[in-house]
Design a protein around this motif. Structure first.
Motif, PDB file in Angstrom:
ATOM      1  N   VAL A  94      11.167  13.900  13.335  1.00 30.25           N
ATOM      2  CA  VAL A  94      12.519  14.471  13.314  1.00 30.25           C
ATOM      3  C   VAL A  94      12.462  16.000  13.373  1.00 30.25           C
ATOM      4  O   VAL A  94      13.207  16.652  14.120  1.00 30.25           O
ATOM      5  CB  VAL A  94      13.275  13.991  12.058  1.00 30.25           C
ATOM      6  N   LEU A  95      11.550  16.593  12.581  1.00 31.98           N
ATOM      7  CA  LEU A  95      11.445  18.051  12.566  1.00 31.98           C
ATOM      8  C   LEU A  95      10.992  18.602  13.915  1.00 31.98           C
ATOM      9  O   LEU A  95      11.514  19.604  14.402  1.00 31.98           O
ATOM     10  CB  LEU A  95      10.471  18.487  11.464  1.00 31.98           C
ATOM     11  N   SER A 141       0.863  -1.198   0.000  1.00 33.87           N
ATOM     12  CA  SER A 141       0.000   0.000   0.000  1.00 33.87           C
ATOM     13  C   SER A 141       0.888   1.233   0.000  1.00 33.87           C
ATOM     14  O   SER A 141       1.621   1.490   0.956  1.00 33.87           O
ATOM     15  CB  SER A 141      -0.925   0.016   1.222  1.00 33.87           C
ATOM     16  N   PHE A 142       0.828   1.953  -1.117  1.00 28.23           N
ATOM     17  CA  PHE A 142       1.618   3.175  -1.191  1.00 28.23           C
ATOM     18  C   PHE A 142       1.154   4.221  -0.160  1.00 28.23           C
ATOM     19  O   PHE A 142       1.951   5.019   0.344  1.00 28.23           O
ATOM     20  CB  PHE A 142       1.530   3.767  -2.605  1.00 28.23           C
ATOM     21  N   ALA A 143      -0.140   4.244   0.165  1.00 34.00           N
ATOM     22  CA  ALA A 143      -0.659   5.200   1.158  1.00 34.00           C
ATOM     23  C   ALA A 143      -0.028   4.943   2.532  1.00 34.00           C
ATOM     24  O   ALA A 143       0.398   5.853   3.235  1.00 34.00           O
ATOM     25  CB  ALA A 143      -2.181   5.105   1.227  1.00 34.00           C
ATOM     26  N   TRP A 144       0.023   3.644   2.929  1.00 37.74           N
ATOM     27  CA  TRP A 144       0.625   3.306   4.219  1.00 37.74           C
ATOM     28  C   TRP A 144       2.123   3.599   4.217  1.00 37.74           C
ATOM     29  O   TRP A 144       2.686   4.056   5.201  1.00 37.74           O
ATOM     30  CB  TRP A 144       0.375   1.826   4.538  1.00 37.74           C
ATOM     31  N   LEU A 145       2.767   3.326   3.110  1.00 38.46           N
ATOM     32  CA  LEU A 145       4.200   3.594   3.019  1.00 38.46           C
ATOM     33  C   LEU A 145       4.482   5.095   3.128  1.00 38.46           C
ATOM     34  O   LEU A 145       5.383   5.533   3.861  1.00 38.46           O
ATOM     35  CB  LEU A 145       4.734   3.050   1.693  1.00 38.46           C
ATOM     36  N   ALA A 146       3.696   5.905   2.408  1.00 34.68           N
ATOM     37  CA  ALA A 146       3.881   7.359   2.472  1.00 34.68           C
ATOM     38  C   ALA A 146       3.598   7.897   3.869  1.00 34.68           C
ATOM     39  O   ALA A 146       4.302   8.775   4.379  1.00 34.68           O
ATOM     40  CB  ALA A 146       2.972   8.036   1.448  1.00 34.68           C
ATOM     41  N   GLY A 147       2.559   7.360   4.539  1.00 37.19           N
ATOM     42  CA  GLY A 147       2.239   7.802   5.898  1.00 37.19           C
ATOM     43  C   GLY A 147       3.360   7.499   6.875  1.00 37.19           C
ATOM     44  O   GLY A 147       3.683   8.301   7.764  1.00 37.19           O
ATOM     45  N   THR A 148       3.957   6.318   6.724  1.00 35.68           N
ATOM     46  CA  THR A 148       5.062   5.953   7.617  1.00 35.68           C
ATOM     47  C   THR A 148       6.251   6.883   7.434  1.00 35.68           C
ATOM     48  O   THR A 148       6.858   7.350   8.405  1.00 35.68           O
ATOM     49  CB  THR A 148       5.484   4.494   7.355  1.00 35.68           C
ATOM     50  N   VAL A 149       6.576   7.164   6.175  1.00 40.81           N
ATOM     51  CA  VAL A 149       7.705   8.058   5.892  1.00 40.81           C
ATOM     52  C   VAL A 149       7.432   9.466   6.429  1.00 40.81           C
ATOM     53  O   VAL A 149       8.294  10.100   7.058  1.00 40.81           O
ATOM     54  CB  VAL A 149       7.987   8.083   4.378  1.00 40.81           C
ATOM     55  N   MET A 150       6.222   9.992   6.205  1.00 42.55           N
ATOM     56  CA  MET A 150       5.888  11.341   6.668  1.00 42.55           C
ATOM     57  C   MET A 150       5.905  11.429   8.186  1.00 42.55           C
ATOM     58  O   MET A 150       6.320  12.433   8.768  1.00 42.55           O
ATOM     59  CB  MET A 150       4.509  11.748   6.127  1.00 42.55           C
ATOM     60  N   THR A 151       5.424  10.371   8.858  1.00 38.37           N
ATOM     61  CA  THR A 151       5.452  10.357  10.329  1.00 38.37           C
ATOM     62  C   THR A 151       6.883  10.459  10.834  1.00 38.37           C
ATOM     63  O   THR A 151       7.187  11.185  11.787  1.00 38.37           O
ATOM     64  CB  THR A 151       4.786   9.084  10.860  1.00 38.37           C
ATOM     65  N   GLY A 152       7.782   9.731  10.210  1.00 35.91           N
ATOM     66  CA  GLY A 152       9.179   9.790  10.619  1.00 35.91           C
ATOM     67  C   GLY A 152       9.782  11.161  10.419  1.00 35.91           C
ATOM     68  O   GLY A 152      10.479  11.699  11.297  1.00 35.91           O
TER      69      GLY A 152
END
Length: 670
Positions: free
Chosen positions: A62-63, A47-58
């Motif tokens: 950090v920010l 699922s690209f949506a789940w993958l993108a959400g995981t990356v954005m959460t990380g």
């Protein structure tokens, strides 16, 4: 060979397959991106949506962590000097001054401060050997805002005591008034001495009007109040009737007369100052005349020990012992561990460059946690205001009593002079009340004589929207006293808070929920809390009528004064020796001691004032003066008022007192 190779290849593949399975590998369908929208992917689904959400959460985490660390270190990437680790910058350092009327949770309001100490000269007429002579006489004039923060200047002031005020406001007897300063202003400045020949006034001369607009307006106001009041009682000669008389007159008992609230200012709701600790505040001032750094620091709350430490720190980087005209100081104050005063946390000096009209940072010293002053980096830049300013913190605002002491000592007034000034206004002003930013004082004195003595001639005190003025006047018998423009002294016939220290106001006059019976009842006086055993004084001269126990009052004393006035004192722990019915007492005499007898929830004085048997508010009712100027002196007194007012408006002489005493003429008061 091919078959053999084929067999070998098949065997080899079989062996490889066995190895893969033994390592956990199994055959399965190919990966697919056809995961059902909104569901968690399973098996071979992606699922690209789940993958993108995981990356954005990380990335967001950090920010956020980076921003939190940046804020925690206030944007610093190094702590290269001790000053940088002090954490003493204020949130307002990078902000420009704001209007005091603004409300915010982050920035403190800033008020302009004024401090003008000047010498003025006028031509004075004197009688010498029967001839009128004119000569120049210097006067010292002070116009300043009251201090909005207490520093070490007023650490050792005596505790507020209403009785001590009585001694400080006694008239000045003939022996002391023999050298009374002459304020008989002849006109413009003159050179040398001039003889004046007096002649009779022409018959056509028309004197000035005897009443001004202010007195006329006051007369009309009193007339209207009397005309519309539905309570006809002799007490109205002393207690002005307010608009609530009908309502209170209809209350149970029907004999309650309300006092008039004076000097009332509507203020925005703020955190109670007595519930919060002292806060930090920054003062910005400009040196008008060349002045020793030591004098400027001493007038702004630095002790001799602090000054010595600062001079030792500055000697290698700022060897000059004087500040040139135009130099600016930024002083950051903060709470002291050992006292209820503010101490200087940081002091920065800026030198003004006329050519570029800029202020260049010269040096900064800051206080470490070990109590030492060390060199520090320049604080964040700000745009310097044209006028001197100081941040206003509600928690820092001192009482009127201490603020007058702080302001007086800042301008080198003698302690005896400060005591007299406080005493002259203590009957009208609650000295325990906190001042408001912008309150001010004006003083006129004679120039120092050969022995350094100065005579106080005039004091004007502005609190809120009310200005009170007192002028010195000497009667022909040589006795000098201070009178308001109506010819009345500042002393009142009764004191409003008759106990040592004035007590702490816990409950006002008026209807309230009774703390014991939990019913709405009229509180017939004011409650002034104090420690058990605190001396209680007679509010005025009079004769004791009652000494003993009375219902909820506990131990109570009643005193009869002149003109239908009575005072009552309740909840006493005990009575003073010799106090009994028929005893004549004087104002300020000890009659008893604070206690908690009767219906009481703690040690305090319940104090009442009655006029012709009617209860009034002790803190706001208008009280008659103790002394007024005789009618035959009113003409001369009017001339004194006009002459002093002229002196207060007169342009200063070219040379100022501040220059003579090496003090800045416009150093901030606060």
């Amino acid at each position: 060979m091919k078959l053999k190779d084929g067999v070998l290849n098949a065997a080899q593949r079989k062996r490889h397959t066995a190895q893969l399975r033994s390592s956990g590998y199994e055959d399965g369908p190919a990966l697919t991106v056809q995961s059902t929208d909104g569901d968690i992917p399973h098996g071979r689904e992606l699922s690209f949506a789940w993958l993108a959400g995981t990356v954005m959460t990380g990335l967001t985490s950090v920010l956020l962590m980076g921003a939190a660390l940046y804020i925690a270190f206030e944007g610093r990437d190094t702590f290269s000097t001790p000053y940088r680790a002090l954490h003493i910058e204020t949130p307002r350092e990078a902000a420009t001054p704001t209007d005091i009327s603004s409300k915010t949770f982050r920035a403190k309001p800033v008020t302009q401060t004024r401090s003008e100490l000047e010498t003025i000269e006028a031509g004075i007429r004197e009688m010498v050997d029967g001839r009128a002579m004119i000569r120049n006489q210097p006067f010292v004039r002070l116009r300043a805002t009251l201090a909005t923060a207490a520093t070490s200047l007023s650490d050792d002031v005596p505790a507020y005591d209403p009785v001590a005020i009585l001694n400080a406001t006694q008239p000045i007897e003939a022996a002391d008034a023999a050298s009374e300063a002459n304020t008989d202003i002849y006109g413009a400045d003159v050179e040398g001495e001039v003889a004046v020949r007096l002649a009779a006034m022409p018959a056509s001369f028309a004197p000035a009007a005897a009443i001004n607009d202010r007195l006329a307006a006051e007369f009309v106001r009193l007339t209207l109040e009397s005309a519309y009041s539905d309570i006809d009682a002799p007490m109205l000669a002393y207690a002005a009737a307010g608009p609530s008389l009908r309502e209170l007159g209809a209350a149970p008992g029907g004999n309650v007369v309300a006092g008039v609230a004076e000097n009332v200012t509507v203020m925005p709701k703020t955190t109670r100052a007595d519930e919060a600790g002292l806060g930090r505040t920054e003062r910005i001032l400009t040196v008008k005349e060349r002045s020793p750094l030591t004098d400027v620091l001493r007038r702004n709350g630095f002790t001799d020990t602090m000054i010595q430490a600062i001079n030792g720190t500055l000697k290698n980087v700022f060897p000059s012992i004087e500040l040139p005209p135009g130099a600016r100081l930024r002083i950051l104050f903060g709470p002291s561990v050992n006292t209820d005063s503010l101490v200087p946390y940081r002091m920065s000096i800026y030198l003004h460059e006329d050519r570029t009209n800029t202020d260049r940072h010269a040096v900064t010293v800051a206080l470490t946690d070990k109590g030492q002053y060390v060199l520090g980096l320049a604080p964040p830049e700000i745009e310097f205001p044209e006028e001197d300013t100081e941040e206003v913190s509600v928690a820092n605002l001192p009482s009127v009593y201490r603020s007058i002491w702080e302001t007086g000592r800042k301008h080198d007034l003698a302690d005896d002079t400060i005591r007299r000034i406080i005493g002259m206004f203590a009957y009208d002003v609650d000295m325990t009340k906190r001042i408001a930013a912008g309150d001010s004082i004006e003083i006129l004195k004679t120039a120092p004589d050969a022995e350094g003595k100065q005579d106080l001639l005039y004091v004007g005190l502005t609190l809120g929207n009310t200005t009170r003025q007192l002028y010195r006047f000497v009667t022909p018998d040589g006795v000098a006293d201070f009178y308001d423009p109506n010819g009345e002294t500042g002393k009142r016939f009764l004191t409003r808070r008759p106990l040592e220290g004035g007590g702490t106001l816990r409950s006002r006059f008026g209807y309230r929920i009774h703390p014991i019976f939990k019913t709405r009842k009229l509180h017939t006086g004011v409650d002034l809390a104090a420690r058990t055993g605190t001396p209680i004084y007679a509010s005025g001269d009079g004769v004791v009528q009652l000494v003993g126990w009375q219902s909820g009052y506990g131990n109570k004393i009643e005193i009869q004064h002149v003109n239908g006035y009575e005072t009552a004192y309740g909840h006493m722990s005990r009575f003073a020796d010799g106090i009994k019915p028929g005893t004549r007492v004087r104002q300020g005499q000890v009659i008893g001691y604070v206690g908690s007898t009767g219906y009481s929830t703690g040690p305090h004085l319940h104090f009442e004032i009655l006029i012709n048997g009617n209860l009034v508010d002790p803190l706001s009712v208008k009280l008659p003066r103790e002394n007024t100027l005789a009618e035959q002196y009113r003409g001369q007194f009017g001339q004194v008022i006009a002459q002093i007012n002229d002196l207060m408006k007169k342009e200063p002489a070219p040379v100022s007192v501040a220059a003579n005493t090496a003090a800045p003429t416009a150093a901030t008061t606060n």
